[in-house]
Design an enzyme around this catalytic site. Sequence first.
Site: not given
Ligand SMILES: [Zn+2]
Length: 142
Positions: A122, A126, A116, A10
Amino acid sequence: MRKITLIIVHCSANKAGSKLRMADIDRYHRTLGWTGCGYHYVIPIDGTIEPARPEDLPGAHCRSHNSHSIGICYIGGLAADGRTPEDTRTKAQKSALRHLLESLHKSYPKALIVGHSDLDPKKPHCPGFDVVSEYRDLQPPI
Ligand SMILES: [Zn+2]
Protein backbone atom coordinates in the site's frame (compact mmCIF):
# COMPACT_ATOMS: atom_id res chain seq x y z
CA MET A 1 17.73 -5.24 23.68
CA ARG A 2 15.32 -5.63 20.75
CA LYS A 3 16.23 -8.04 17.97
CA ILE A 4 16.59 -5.91 14.84
CA THR A 5 16.12 -7.77 11.55
CA LEU A 6 15.16 -4.84 9.31
CA ILE A 7 16.36 -1.31 8.70
CA ILE A 8 13.55 0.43 6.84
CA VAL A 9 13.98 3.58 4.76
CA HIS A 10 11.07 5.99 4.22
CA CYS A 11 10.41 9.35 2.63
CA SER A 12 8.22 11.94 4.35
CA ALA A 13 6.12 12.51 1.17
CA ASN A 14 6.85 16.23 1.08
CA LYS A 15 7.76 18.15 -2.03
CA ALA A 16 11.35 18.76 -3.06
CA GLY A 17 12.96 21.55 -1.06
CA SER A 18 10.72 21.10 2.01
CA LYS A 19 12.40 22.57 5.07
CA LEU A 20 10.71 20.17 7.50
CA ARG A 21 12.85 18.69 10.26
CA MET A 22 12.53 16.02 12.93
CA ALA A 23 10.78 18.44 15.31
CA ASP A 24 8.00 18.99 12.76
CA ILE A 25 7.44 15.26 12.29
CA ASP A 26 7.53 14.85 16.06
CA ARG A 27 4.85 17.53 16.50
CA TYR A 28 2.69 15.98 13.77
CA HIS A 29 2.94 12.45 15.15
CA ARG A 30 1.97 13.72 18.62
CA THR A 31 -1.22 15.16 17.10
CA LEU A 32 -2.01 11.56 16.10
CA GLY A 33 -1.77 10.57 19.75
CA TRP A 34 1.62 8.88 19.35
CA THR A 35 4.42 9.24 21.89
CA GLY A 36 6.43 11.33 19.40
CA CYS A 37 8.21 10.92 16.09
CA GLY A 38 7.58 7.38 14.84
CA TYR A 39 10.98 7.10 13.16
CA HIS A 40 14.34 6.56 14.82
CA TYR A 41 16.16 9.01 12.52
CA VAL A 42 15.08 11.87 10.27
CA ILE A 43 17.29 13.38 7.56
CA PRO A 44 16.26 16.91 6.46
CA ILE A 45 17.48 18.39 3.18
CA ASP A 46 20.68 19.80 4.69
CA GLY A 47 21.82 16.24 5.46
CA THR A 48 21.76 16.45 9.26
CA ILE A 49 21.12 13.07 10.87
CA GLU A 50 18.49 13.94 13.47
CA PRO A 51 17.97 11.26 16.11
CA ALA A 52 14.35 10.76 17.12
CA ARG A 53 13.04 7.69 18.91
CA PRO A 54 15.76 5.75 20.80
CA GLU A 55 16.83 2.59 18.96
CA ASP A 56 15.89 0.37 21.90
CA LEU A 57 12.23 1.39 21.57
CA PRO A 58 9.97 0.12 18.77
CA GLY A 59 9.08 2.78 16.19
CA ALA A 60 5.75 3.56 14.53
CA HIS A 61 6.52 3.56 10.83
CA CYS A 62 5.77 0.22 9.21
CA ARG A 63 2.73 -1.95 9.88
CA SER A 64 3.64 -5.39 11.33
CA HIS A 65 7.37 -4.63 11.40
CA ASN A 66 7.83 -2.01 14.12
CA SER A 67 8.89 -4.42 16.86
CA HIS A 68 11.98 -5.66 15.00
CA SER A 69 13.10 -2.70 12.89
CA ILE A 70 14.79 0.68 12.81
CA GLY A 71 12.98 3.39 10.82
CA ILE A 72 14.73 6.17 8.92
CA CYS A 73 12.92 8.96 7.06
CA TYR A 74 14.37 11.44 4.63
CA ILE A 75 12.44 14.67 4.07
CA GLY A 76 11.10 14.77 0.52
CA GLY A 77 9.87 12.15 -1.92
CA LEU A 78 7.56 14.27 -4.08
CA ALA A 79 8.33 16.43 -7.11
CA ALA A 80 7.77 20.20 -7.02
CA ASP A 81 4.10 19.67 -7.93
CA GLY A 82 3.62 18.05 -4.52
CA ARG A 83 2.04 14.94 -6.08
CA THR A 84 4.41 13.02 -8.34
CA PRO A 85 6.60 10.53 -6.45
CA GLU A 86 10.27 11.30 -7.03
CA ASP A 87 13.63 10.57 -5.44
CA THR A 88 14.33 14.12 -4.25
CA ARG A 89 17.33 13.33 -2.01
CA THR A 90 19.87 16.12 -2.02
CA LYS A 91 23.58 15.29 -2.25
CA ALA A 92 23.80 15.97 1.49
CA GLN A 93 20.88 13.63 2.22
CA LYS A 94 22.36 10.84 0.10
CA SER A 95 25.67 11.07 1.85
CA ALA A 96 24.05 11.28 5.32
CA LEU A 97 21.83 8.29 4.59
CA ARG A 98 24.80 6.19 3.47
CA HIS A 99 26.76 7.24 6.53
CA LEU A 100 23.86 6.36 8.85
CA LEU A 101 23.25 3.01 7.14
CA GLU A 102 26.95 2.12 7.37
CA SER A 103 26.85 2.81 11.08
CA LEU A 104 23.59 0.89 11.64
CA HIS A 105 24.96 -2.00 9.57
CA LYS A 106 27.85 -2.19 12.03
CA SER A 107 25.43 -2.29 14.99
CA TYR A 108 23.01 -4.72 13.31
CA PRO A 109 25.07 -6.70 10.77
CA LYS A 110 22.28 -9.26 10.22
CA ALA A 111 19.55 -6.72 9.45
CA LEU A 112 18.29 -6.34 5.89
CA ILE A 113 18.18 -2.77 4.58
CA VAL A 114 14.90 -2.26 2.73
CA GLY A 115 12.44 0.38 1.59
CA HIS A 116 8.96 0.71 3.08
CA SER A 117 7.55 -0.28 -0.33
CA ASP A 118 9.36 -3.63 -0.12
CA LEU A 119 7.20 -4.53 2.91
CA ASP A 120 3.89 -2.77 2.33
CA PRO A 121 2.21 -2.91 -1.10
CA LYS A 122 0.00 0.00 0.00
CA LYS A 123 3.09 2.25 0.08
CA PRO A 124 4.53 1.70 -3.40
CA HIS A 125 6.24 5.12 -3.54
CA CYS A 126 7.97 5.12 -0.16
CA PRO A 127 10.79 6.02 -0.32
CA GLY A 128 10.80 6.25 -4.13
CA PHE A 129 14.07 4.51 -4.97
CA ASP A 130 15.41 0.97 -4.89
CA VAL A 131 16.88 0.76 -1.38
CA VAL A 132 17.92 -2.90 -1.55
CA SER A 133 20.10 -2.45 -4.63
CA GLU A 134 21.51 0.97 -3.73
CA TYR A 135 22.86 -0.42 -0.46
CA ARG A 136 23.68 -3.92 -1.69
CA ASP A 137 27.19 -3.57 -0.28
CA LEU A 138 25.72 -3.17 3.23
CA GLN A 139 23.34 -6.14 3.10
CA PRO A 140 24.02 -9.19 5.27
CA PRO A 141 25.48 -12.20 3.46
CA ILE A 142 22.72 -14.55 2.28
ZN1 LIG B 1 7.15 4.89 4.54
